[in-house]
Design a protein around this motif. Structure first.
Motif, PDB file in Angstrom:
ATOM      1  N   UNK A   3       0.835  -1.210   0.000  1.00 42.98           N
ATOM      2  CA  UNK A   3       0.000   0.000   0.000  1.00 42.98           C
ATOM      3  C   UNK A   3       0.868   1.259   0.000  1.00 42.98           C
ATOM      4  N   UNK A   4       1.907   1.279   0.830  1.00 39.93           N
ATOM      5  CA  UNK A   4       2.755   2.470   0.892  1.00 39.93           C
ATOM      6  C   UNK A   4       3.447   2.733  -0.443  1.00 39.93           C
ATOM      7  N   UNK A   5       3.905   1.680  -1.109  1.00 39.07           N
ATOM      8  CA  UNK A   5       4.541   1.856  -2.416  1.00 39.07           C
ATOM      9  C   UNK A   5       3.522   2.309  -3.455  1.00 39.07           C
ATOM     10  N   UNK A   6       2.313   1.779  -3.352  1.00 36.91           N
ATOM     11  CA  UNK A   6       1.267   2.112  -4.314  1.00 36.91           C
ATOM     12  C   UNK A   6       0.848   3.577  -4.177  1.00 36.91           C
ATOM     13  N   UNK A   7       0.677   4.068  -2.927  1.00 36.23           N
ATOM     14  CA  UNK A   7       0.243   5.466  -2.786  1.00 36.23           C
ATOM     15  C   UNK A   7       1.339   6.429  -3.240  1.00 36.23           C
ATOM     16  N   UNK A   8       2.591   6.037  -3.039  1.00 35.78           N
ATOM     17  CA  UNK A   8       3.690   6.873  -3.530  1.00 35.78           C
ATOM     18  C   UNK A   8       3.697   6.900  -5.058  1.00 35.78           C
ATOM     19  N   UNK A   9       3.554   5.738  -5.681  1.00 29.64           N
ATOM     20  CA  UNK A   9       3.560   5.651  -7.147  1.00 29.64           C
ATOM     21  C   UNK A   9       2.397   6.435  -7.751  1.00 29.64           C
TER      22      UNK A   9
END
Length: 74
Positions: A3-9
């Protein structure tokens, strides 16, 4: 992808700043940065706001699915 990588992307794909997204979520920039870095879990209400804003499903933003479908309409 977590989730953290997805929201950053998603944020970077739309050329948004962390400050802008933090203000949208009514949290401090440091708090939002901690969400993206995985230091703090992103609260569910914030995940919903982000999914609506980016028009992606909760499954996608949470990393359950790699299929980027639209946020469901009522």
């Amino acid at each position: 992808m977590d989730c953290n990588e997805r929201i950053r992307a998603l944020r970077e794909d739309r050329d948004l700043t962390r400050t802008f997204v933090a203000e949208m979520l009514h949290v401090g920039q440091k708090t939002y940065s901690d969400y993206e870095l995985g230091r703090t879990r992103t609260p569910l209400d914030s995940v919903i706001i982000l999914a609506k804003h980016y028009n992606v499903s909760l499954d996608y933003i949470c990393g359950v699915s790699n299929e980027c479908s639209c946020f469901p309409k009522k």
